[in-house]
Motif scaffolding. Sequence first.
Motif, PDB file in Angstrom:
ATOM      1  N   PRO A 196       0.816  -1.289   0.056  1.00  0.00           N
ATOM      2  CA  PRO A 196      -0.105   0.157   0.066  1.00  0.00           C
ATOM      3  C   PRO A 196       0.829   1.537  -0.024  1.00  0.00           C
ATOM      4  CG  PRO A 196      -0.106  -1.171   2.022  1.00  0.00           C
ATOM      5  CD  PRO A 196       0.486  -2.072   1.069  1.00  0.00           C
ATOM      6  N   VAL A 197       2.095   1.196   0.744  1.00  0.00           N
ATOM      7  CA  VAL A 197       2.885   2.491   0.823  1.00  0.00           C
ATOM      8  C   VAL A 197       3.411   2.631  -0.804  1.00  0.00           C
ATOM      9  CG1 VAL A 197       4.926   3.275   1.527  1.00  0.00           C
ATOM     10  CG2 VAL A 197       3.566   1.827   3.099  1.00  0.00           C
ATOM     11  N   ARG A 198       3.514   1.681  -1.465  1.00  0.00           N
ATOM     12  CA  ARG A 198       4.205   1.801  -2.760  1.00  0.00           C
ATOM     13  C   ARG A 198       2.998   2.314  -3.855  1.00  0.00           C
ATOM     14  NH1 ARG A 198       6.201  -2.834  -7.052  1.00  0.00           N
ATOM     15  NH2 ARG A 198       7.381  -1.576  -8.577  1.00  0.00           N
ATOM     16  N   GLN A 199       1.870   1.997  -3.525  1.00  0.00           N
ATOM     17  CA  GLN A 199       1.113   2.320  -4.431  1.00  0.00           C
ATOM     18  C   GLN A 199       0.403   3.963  -4.155  1.00  0.00           C
ATOM     19  OE1 GLN A 199      -2.841  -0.141  -4.695  1.00  0.00           O
ATOM     20  NE2 GLN A 199      -1.875  -1.618  -3.518  1.00  0.00           N
ATOM     21  N   GLN A 200       0.576   4.225  -2.765  1.00  0.00           N
ATOM     22  CA  GLN A 200       0.259   5.543  -2.298  1.00  0.00           C
ATOM     23  C   GLN A 200       1.288   6.370  -3.042  1.00  0.00           C
ATOM     24  OE1 GLN A 200      -2.036   7.071  -0.611  1.00  0.00           O
ATOM     25  NE2 GLN A 200      -3.216   5.402  -0.125  1.00  0.00           N
ATOM     26  N   GLU A 201       2.495   5.962  -3.152  1.00  0.00           N
ATOM     27  CA  GLU A 201       3.840   6.750  -3.731  1.00  0.00           C
ATOM     28  C   GLU A 201       3.292   6.897  -5.109  1.00  0.00           C
ATOM     29  OE1 GLU A 201       6.283   8.140  -2.279  1.00  0.00           O
ATOM     30  OE2 GLU A 201       7.117   8.742  -4.019  1.00  0.00           O
ATOM     31  N   ILE A 202       2.974   6.042  -5.690  1.00  0.00           N
ATOM     32  CA  ILE A 202       2.580   6.123  -7.274  1.00  0.00           C
ATOM     33  C   ILE A 202       1.532   7.027  -7.551  1.00  0.00           C
ATOM     34  CG2 ILE A 202       1.938   4.955  -9.416  1.00  0.00           C
ATOM     35  CD1 ILE A 202       3.362   2.303  -8.147  1.00  0.00           C
ATOM     36  N   GLY A 203       0.596   7.113  -6.420  1.00  0.00           N
ATOM     37  CA  GLY A 203      -0.655   7.967  -6.816  1.00  0.00           C
ATOM     38  C   GLY A 203      -1.718   7.487  -7.720  1.00  0.00           C
ATOM     39  N   GLU A 204      -2.651   8.354  -8.172  1.00  0.00           N
ATOM     40  CA  GLU A 204      -3.683   7.929  -9.139  1.00  0.00           C
ATOM     41  C   GLU A 204      -3.106   7.599 -10.426  1.00  0.00           C
ATOM     42  OE1 GLU A 204      -7.380  10.333  -9.727  1.00  0.00           O
ATOM     43  OE2 GLU A 204      -6.189  10.671 -11.558  1.00  0.00           O
ATOM     44  N   LEU A 205      -3.537   6.324 -10.646  1.00  0.00           N
ATOM     45  CA  LEU A 205      -3.237   5.748 -12.006  1.00  0.00           C
ATOM     46  C   LEU A 205      -3.907   4.450 -12.287  1.00  0.00           C
ATOM     47  CD1 LEU A 205       0.409   4.341 -12.671  1.00  0.00           C
ATOM     48  CD2 LEU A 205      -1.682   3.912 -14.173  1.00  0.00           C
ATOM     49  N   LYS A 206      -4.883   4.786 -13.509  1.00  0.00           N
ATOM     50  CA  LYS A 206      -6.120   3.980 -13.779  1.00  0.00           C
ATOM     51  C   LYS A 206      -5.347   2.982 -14.990  1.00  0.00           C
ATOM     52  CE  LYS A 206      -9.574   7.467 -12.935  1.00  0.00           C
ATOM     53  NZ  LYS A 206      -9.974   6.611 -11.741  1.00  0.00           N
ATOM     54  N   LEU A 207      -5.507   1.741 -14.437  1.00  0.00           N
ATOM     55  CA  LEU A 207      -4.897   0.618 -15.491  1.00  0.00           C
ATOM     56  C   LEU A 207      -6.199  -0.010 -15.873  1.00  0.00           C
ATOM     57  CD1 LEU A 207      -1.597  -1.150 -14.666  1.00  0.00           C
ATOM     58  CD2 LEU A 207      -3.498  -2.360 -15.854  1.00  0.00           C
TER      59      LEU A 207
END
Lengths: 113, 556
Positions: free
Chosen positions: B442-453
């Motif tokens: 989750p920390v990595r996802q937060q770091e990446i931020g909004e990203l619609k795949l």
Amino acid sequence: MKVLTANRLTDGIAVWWCETDGWIETILGAKPAASKDEEAALEAVGTEAGRTNFAVDINLIDVNVVEGVPVPVRIRERIRAAGPTNRTDLGKQAEGKLPPQAAPTPFITPANA
Amino acid sequence: MYRYDEFDQAFVNARVAEFSDQVQRRLSGELTEDQFKPLRLMNGVYLQLHAYMLRVAIPYGTLSSRQLRMLAHIARKYDKGYGHFTTRQNIQYNWPALADMPACLADLASVEMHAIQTSGNCIRNVTADHFAGAAADEVADPRPYAEILRQWSSVHPEFSYLPRKFKIAVTGAERDRAAIQVHDIGLHLKKNEAGELGFAVYVGGGQGRTPMIAKKIKDFLPEEHLLSYTTAIMRVYNLHGRRDNKYKARIKILVHETGTAELSAQIEQEWLAIKDGELKLPQSDIQAIDRYFALPDLPARPEGDEAIKLARLDSRDFGTWVDQNVITHKHPDYACVTISLKGIGEAPGDASDAQMNLVADIAERYAFDEIRVSHEQNLILPHVARADLKAVYDRLVEGQLHTANAGLITDIIACPGLDYCALANARSIPVAQEISDRFADPVRQQEIGELKLKISGCINACGHHHVGHIGILGVEKKGTELYQITLGGSGDEVTSIGEIVGRGFAPEEITDAVETVVDTYLGLRLDKSEKFLDAYRRVGAAPFKEALYGSDAKAA
């Protein structure tokens, strides 16, 4: 080589034609046609299954015979013979109706293997 | 919510009886498959790889708890214990038997649901912003207009045999959460300077093998002309849309081949002839439908902020979930909650019967009995008191429905793909699962931020890959699956179609390739506030191509 496959009308379940047992729920017993004449004979079986409303979406599909088992050439047909690859608890694979040779390629990358 | 009147219920019951008779006649052999196929498709019954598939309509994605419980019941009784929520805000079941369809549809009819027009060359389920009626940024609730369109388009005799299927979406906010510009008709509900409600009308958007962004053909259509103007569009399309080639039969091709100005003129001419006739909506009719969608009586619950503050101290995971899956409601004491159906490593959009029942219970207890399905394949509780968020979260934990990833890289849209779909060329769900596992932290996802795949298993683009910030299209090449990456797509108010970056990737390469794209973004963004899409629009495809293909980038 080709085997005859279809979906059963009443429930849509995938079935294959077996020379001795008729329409069966596993590709394991499907006998591939070894000649054009045998393909024509399978086509006739398929036509009859359509005419008598036993099955729908009736097709001859390409297979290779691996260790005596018909293995579909296309991954689509391998998944059809197995069930969804993300739910190995469902479909033929969960019912003991999938020969291991015919299993679809797992979707696993080296990083997660 | 809209409730069936006597006419609606009688109509749906009659349709169940009619289709039951058709099923019996098919099973007895009285109808051939060629005769039966168009009939079953009109009732949402497809034949897929493993079995039949039933697609159930969820008008503009709005459900009551009673209806969601029935969807769980259908999953349990006629299927294998789960359903798949779709990008058209519907649900589909993968295993029902044809012989069970009459019983299944009768059960659905008992809760004012059906499967009519979820297939075929007709007007499909009208979709809407999943936060409709609740979002703080909304001008007005788009659902009454979606309902008016639903009533008008249901078994419309003139529009039941169109050149091709037809999809309409409505949004009521500037922030487009309904992807209206990739629909056959997109309607943006807005107010003019006089404060009157009307629509900006977009026509000719779509994805599939020929993705196109819709053209705006009207800046402001007064609300009373919704049906007359839509009818004018449909008539022009029905008359001139191509029927010689199914791949060129959507209205987007007609718009493209005719030209926006000429087509607009044709629509305008048709409209002028009918605009003041029987299709002109009386205010009383609009108001009557509006009343069905009135905001629930939301009592003041000012203790919410304090409750959340305390709960955050108690649970960091709860805090993360609030930050990611909760958005602002138009009432300050309330919030809109996204229930992620994208648990790490799970199939996007799938929910078990137990999970559906749990969400129905939560909605009944804490959310005024209302649930939405989003086109991003999540469930929404539109009205939750902020003071109840922790209680809702705790219940969601029980059902493994508490993943805090709304809008993040693991909140992936994926079509069923080759694991289920007879049209697919490649698997989609396992790609989504692998990417989800790879980015699980989750920390990595937060770091990446909004990203619609978004992932599609064939060119029909049910997984909306064309409008993914990162899109993945699965194809079959020489008997194996291959995955093409597109970048820079977006389905919001600034819609763009993603660009193919280069040659495709094998199944064992695609997750690495996505990671390369993400790492490249992280390396070049100006700062954390620059989202993936903004960074891509600033720098273009070149750095991503270079990272993916190295010295082959130019050739790619």
